[in-house]
Design a protein around this motif. Structure first.
Motif, PDB file in Angstrom:
ATOM      1  N   GLY A 240      -5.910   5.613  16.565  1.00 24.21           N
ATOM      2  CA  GLY A 240      -4.515   5.920  16.263  1.00 24.21           C
ATOM      3  C   GLY A 240      -3.568   4.784  16.588  1.00 24.21           C
ATOM      4  O   GLY A 240      -2.389   5.023  16.896  1.00 24.21           O
ATOM      5  N   ILE A 241      -4.046   3.546  16.503  1.00 26.27           N
ATOM      6  CA  ILE A 241      -3.230   2.374  16.826  1.00 26.27           C
ATOM      7  C   ILE A 241      -2.639   1.813  15.537  1.00 26.27           C
ATOM      8  O   ILE A 241      -3.359   1.304  14.689  1.00 26.27           O
ATOM      9  CB  ILE A 241      -4.060   1.298  17.538  1.00 26.27           C
ATOM     10  N   THR A 242      -1.324   1.925  15.405  1.00 25.61           N
ATOM     11  CA  THR A 242      -0.661   1.400  14.222  1.00 25.61           C
ATOM     12  C   THR A 242      -0.193  -0.031  14.467  1.00 25.61           C
ATOM     13  O   THR A 242      -0.244  -0.536  15.589  1.00 25.61           O
ATOM     14  CB  THR A 242       0.538   2.278  13.825  1.00 25.61           C
ATOM     15  N   ASP A 243       0.288  -0.653  13.404  1.00 27.65           N
ATOM     16  CA  ASP A 243       0.654  -2.064  13.479  1.00 27.65           C
ATOM     17  C   ASP A 243       2.044  -2.258  12.884  1.00 27.65           C
ATOM     18  O   ASP A 243       2.927  -1.425  13.100  1.00 27.65           O
ATOM     19  CB  ASP A 243      -0.410  -2.900  12.759  1.00 27.65           C
ATOM     20  N   ILE A 244       2.247  -3.284  12.132  1.00 29.07           N
ATOM     21  CA  ILE A 244       3.547  -3.646  11.580  1.00 29.07           C
ATOM     22  C   ILE A 244       4.151  -2.475  10.798  1.00 29.07           C
ATOM     23  O   ILE A 244       3.495  -1.887   9.940  1.00 29.07           O
ATOM     24  CB  ILE A 244       3.418  -4.878  10.663  1.00 29.07           C
ATOM     25  N   GLY A 245       5.387  -2.148  11.116  1.00 28.22           N
ATOM     26  CA  GLY A 245       6.066  -1.071  10.419  1.00 28.22           C
ATOM     27  C   GLY A 245       5.480   0.301  10.672  1.00 28.22           C
ATOM     28  O   GLY A 245       5.712   1.238   9.903  1.00 28.22           O
ATOM     29  N   GLY A 246       4.719   0.454  11.760  1.00 34.09           N
ATOM     30  CA  GLY A 246       4.111   1.739  12.070  1.00 34.09           C
ATOM     31  C   GLY A 246       2.984   2.118  11.136  1.00 34.09           C
ATOM     32  O   GLY A 246       2.563   3.281  11.094  1.00 34.09           O
ATOM     33  N   LYS A 247       2.446   1.132  10.428  1.00 30.28           N
ATOM     34  CA  LYS A 247       1.366   1.391   9.477  1.00 30.28           C
ATOM     35  C   LYS A 247       0.036   0.879  10.020  1.00 30.28           C
ATOM     36  O   LYS A 247      -0.006   0.043  10.923  1.00 30.28           O
ATOM     37  CB  LYS A 247       1.664   0.709   8.144  1.00 30.28           C
ATOM     38  N   TYR A 248      -1.045   1.388   9.440  1.00 34.92           N
ATOM     39  CA  TYR A 248      -2.368   0.878   9.777  1.00 34.92           C
ATOM     40  C   TYR A 248      -2.661  -0.349   8.922  1.00 34.92           C
ATOM     41  O   TYR A 248      -2.295  -0.392   7.745  1.00 34.92           O
ATOM     42  CB  TYR A 248      -3.444   1.932   9.520  1.00 34.92           C
ATOM     43  N   PRO A 249      -3.341  -1.352   9.483  1.00 33.04           N
ATOM     44  CA  PRO A 249      -3.708  -2.517   8.683  1.00 33.04           C
ATOM     45  C   PRO A 249      -4.635  -2.128   7.529  1.00 33.04           C
ATOM     46  O   PRO A 249      -5.321  -1.117   7.586  1.00 33.04           O
ATOM     47  CB  PRO A 249      -4.450  -3.427   9.690  1.00 33.04           C
ATOM     48  N   VAL A 250      -4.665  -2.958   6.510  1.00 35.10           N
ATOM     49  CA  VAL A 250      -5.537  -2.736   5.354  1.00 35.10           C
ATOM     50  C   VAL A 250      -6.983  -2.976   5.760  1.00 35.10           C
ATOM     51  O   VAL A 250      -7.301  -3.932   6.476  1.00 35.10           O
ATOM     52  CB  VAL A 250      -5.148  -3.684   4.201  1.00 35.10           C
ATOM     53  N   ARG A 251      -7.872  -2.108   5.313  1.00 32.35           N
ATOM     54  CA  ARG A 251      -9.301  -2.310   5.539  1.00 32.35           C
ATOM     55  C   ARG A 251      -9.783  -3.409   4.598  1.00 32.35           C
ATOM     56  O   ARG A 251      -9.739  -3.230   3.382  1.00 32.35           O
ATOM     57  CB  ARG A 251     -10.076  -1.028   5.251  1.00 32.35           C
ATOM     58  N   PRO A 252     -10.275  -4.534   5.106  1.00 29.30           N
ATOM     59  CA  PRO A 252     -10.689  -5.638   4.237  1.00 29.30           C
ATOM     60  C   PRO A 252     -11.709  -5.248   3.178  1.00 29.30           C
ATOM     61  O   PRO A 252     -11.627  -5.679   2.048  1.00 29.30           O
ATOM     62  CB  PRO A 252     -11.279  -6.659   5.224  1.00 29.30           C
ATOM     63  N   ARG A 253     -12.688  -4.415   3.516  1.00 27.94           N
ATOM     64  CA  ARG A 253     -13.745  -4.119   2.556  1.00 27.94           C
ATOM     65  C   ARG A 253     -13.266  -3.177   1.453  1.00 27.94           C
ATOM     66  O   ARG A 253     -13.915  -3.028   0.430  1.00 27.94           O
ATOM     67  CB  ARG A 253     -14.956  -3.511   3.246  1.00 27.94           C
ATOM     68  N   TRP A 254     -12.145  -2.492   1.685  1.00 29.65           N
ATOM     69  CA  TRP A 254     -11.630  -1.563   0.685  1.00 29.65           C
ATOM     70  C   TRP A 254     -10.653  -2.231  -0.270  1.00 29.65           C
ATOM     71  O   TRP A 254     -10.192  -1.620  -1.204  1.00 29.65           O
ATOM     72  CB  TRP A 254     -10.924  -0.385   1.366  1.00 29.65           C
ATOM     73  N   HIS A 255     -10.266  -3.451   0.001  1.00 28.08           N
ATOM     74  CA  HIS A 255      -9.233  -4.106  -0.788  1.00 28.08           C
ATOM     75  C   HIS A 255      -9.731  -5.489  -1.166  1.00 28.08           C
ATOM     76  O   HIS A 255      -9.483  -6.455  -0.485  1.00 28.08           O
ATOM     77  CB  HIS A 255      -7.940  -4.206   0.032  1.00 28.08           C
ATOM     78  N   ARG A 256     -10.448  -5.588  -2.265  1.00 27.59           N
ATOM     79  CA  ARG A 256     -11.095  -6.840  -2.638  1.00 27.59           C
ATOM     80  C   ARG A 256     -10.095  -7.981  -2.767  1.00 27.59           C
ATOM     81  O   ARG A 256     -10.371  -9.114  -2.365  1.00 27.59           O
ATOM     82  CB  ARG A 256     -11.868  -6.661  -3.950  1.00 27.59           C
ATOM     83  N   SER A 257      -8.911  -7.725  -3.343  1.00 27.48           N
ATOM     84  CA  SER A 257      -7.950  -8.810  -3.515  1.00 27.48           C
ATOM     85  C   SER A 257      -7.468  -9.343  -2.177  1.00 27.48           C
ATOM     86  O   SER A 257      -7.253 -10.542  -2.009  1.00 27.48           O
ATOM     87  CB  SER A 257      -6.751  -8.337  -4.348  1.00 27.48           C
ATOM     88  N   VAL A 258      -7.317  -8.452  -1.194  1.00 35.47           N
ATOM     89  CA  VAL A 258      -6.894  -8.886   0.135  1.00 35.47           C
ATOM     90  C   VAL A 258      -8.007  -9.669   0.808  1.00 35.47           C
ATOM     91  O   VAL A 258      -7.779 -10.712   1.411  1.00 35.47           O
ATOM     92  CB  VAL A 258      -6.480  -7.684   1.003  1.00 35.47           C
ATOM     93  N   ALA A 259      -9.241  -9.177   0.704  1.00 36.32           N
ATOM     94  CA  ALA A 259     -10.369  -9.895   1.302  1.00 36.32           C
ATOM     95  C   ALA A 259     -10.469 -11.291   0.720  1.00 36.32           C
ATOM     96  O   ALA A 259     -10.715 -12.266   1.429  1.00 36.32           O
ATOM     97  CB  ALA A 259     -11.666  -9.128   1.071  1.00 36.32           C
ATOM     98  N   ALA A 260     -10.262 -11.397  -0.573  1.00 36.04           N
ATOM     99  CA  ALA A 260     -10.323 -12.712  -1.211  1.00 36.04           C
ATOM    100  C   ALA A 260      -9.186 -13.602  -0.730  1.00 36.04           C
ATOM    101  O   ALA A 260      -9.382 -14.788  -0.470  1.00 36.04           O
ATOM    102  CB  ALA A 260     -10.260 -12.558  -2.733  1.00 36.04           C
ATOM    103  N   ALA A 261      -8.001 -13.023  -0.591  1.00 37.98           N
ATOM    104  CA  ALA A 261      -6.856 -13.817  -0.155  1.00 37.98           C
ATOM    105  C   ALA A 261      -6.999 -14.240   1.290  1.00 37.98           C
ATOM    106  O   ALA A 261      -6.635 -15.349   1.662  1.00 37.98           O
ATOM    107  CB  ALA A 261      -5.571 -13.015  -0.339  1.00 37.98           C
ATOM    108  N   VAL A 262      -7.529 -13.360   2.127  1.00 42.52           N
ATOM    109  CA  VAL A 262      -7.768 -13.706   3.529  1.00 42.52           C
ATOM    110  C   VAL A 262      -8.636 -14.951   3.604  1.00 42.52           C
ATOM    111  O   VAL A 262      -8.434 -15.839   4.417  1.00 42.52           O
ATOM    112  CB  VAL A 262      -8.450 -12.546   4.269  1.00 42.52           C
ATOM    113  N   CYS A 263      -9.628 -14.999   2.760  1.00 42.56           N
ATOM    114  CA  CYS A 263     -10.563 -16.115   2.764  1.00 42.56           C
ATOM    115  C   CYS A 263     -10.041 -17.331   2.009  1.00 42.56           C
ATOM    116  O   CYS A 263     -10.695 -18.367   1.989  1.00 42.56           O
ATOM    117  CB  CYS A 263     -11.895 -15.667   2.160  1.00 42.56           C
TER     118      CYS A 263
END
Length: 282
Positions: A240-263
């Motif tokens: 139950g640990i939230t982050d920026i704006g009281g939201k949960y961070p994006v799961r990298p494996r569920w968001h291919r575009s984010v995983a690609a951008a992270v890398c």
């Protein structure tokens, strides 16, 4: 800084003692002050993680001053613009990118090697490696990938040794998302397309610190995390640990575009180069 908000004494290590010492802003002293301002005690220690003797001296100092080491976050890694400044293949980049294997994989092993006996004797401890989807998918080239894959495997093998010893110590590797660091801010400024991809998905740089505190205080710490590679965003949801704006961070494996951008993939054929093994589960 996150651990400081939980009242921890945090030894902040690195080589940057003065502004301008590194490519990005910030110093170990400024970070230590932020830890103290957050409610803990920040102690800055200059330590070159490529030097085994300096790592040994660091651990000896912590034990001499505090009597124990509860949480070791192995986050030290070589960082340089050479890793992302050029879009060529690995042999077209500067050879210094190989330093990420030395200060990253090897330094993490050495630090754990010195800290582990103390954790075993005190009968409680958590060793946490910071990792990313780059351990399984193409990400900035083989030096980065080798570093992240190595720490994931070390978490498993070190965890096996702790279990064999019957120690109440957990070793885990945590996949982080795209972080709100000074280096990332510079990348977003220089690459509008990356900014568009990551808008609203960044994970705060301190989020993993909050996870480390929750994991360490979990009565089931060893059973849940020892020897495992986990996705920080999923662990955070479990606690139950939230982050920026009281939201949960994006799961990298569920968001291919984010995983690609992270890398920060530099190939047009992203779908082929990001294909890899199944991602870990929390």
């Amino acid at each position: 800084m996150a651990l400081g908000s939980h009242g921890c004494t945090v030894y902040v290590t690195g080589r940057s003692e003065n502004e301008g010492d590194a490519e990005v802003p910030g110093t170990i002293h400024a970070t230590a002050r932020e830890v103290t301002e957050a409610g803990g005690q920040g102690i800055a220690v200059r330590c070159d993680s490529s030097d085994d003797d300096q790592i040994r001296a660091l651990i000896e100092r912590v034990i001499a001053e505090q009597g124990r080491i509860d949480i070791l976050v192995n986050n030290a890694a070589w960082q340089g613009s050479a890793l992302t400044a050029h879009s060529g293949q690995f042999w077209e980049k500067a050879l210094e990118v190989a330093d990420m294997i030395t200060v990253g994989a090897r330094s993490g092993f050495v630090t754990a090697w010195y800290a582990a006996p103390h954790m075993v004797r005190q009968d409680k401890g958590l060793i946490l490696f910071t990792s990313s989807p780059g351990s399984m998918h193409y990400c900035m080239g083989p030096s980065y990938g080798a570093h992240k894959a190595a720490v994931d495997k070390m978490a498993f093998d070190m965890g096996t040794d702790f279990a064999d010893a019957g120690a109440n110590v957990a070793c885990t590797s945590v996949w982080m998302g795209a972080l709100t660091t000074e280096r990332m801010a510079g990348m977003l400024e220089a690459r509008p397309e990356l900014r568009r991809q990551l808008e609203g998905t960044l994970e705060s740089a301190g989020y993993t610190g909050h996870l480390a505190w929750a994991m360490f205080n979990d009565p089931a710490m060893v059973a849940r995390f020892n020897g495992k590679t986990v996705i920080g965003a999923e662990v955070g949801r479990d606690y139950g640990i939230t982050d920026i704006g009281g939201k949960y961070p994006v799961r990298p494996r569920w968001h291919r575009s984010v995983a690609a951008a992270v890398c920060l993939l530099q190939s047009e054929n992203v779908s082929r180069r990001t294909r890899g093994r199944d991602a870990p589960r929390a």
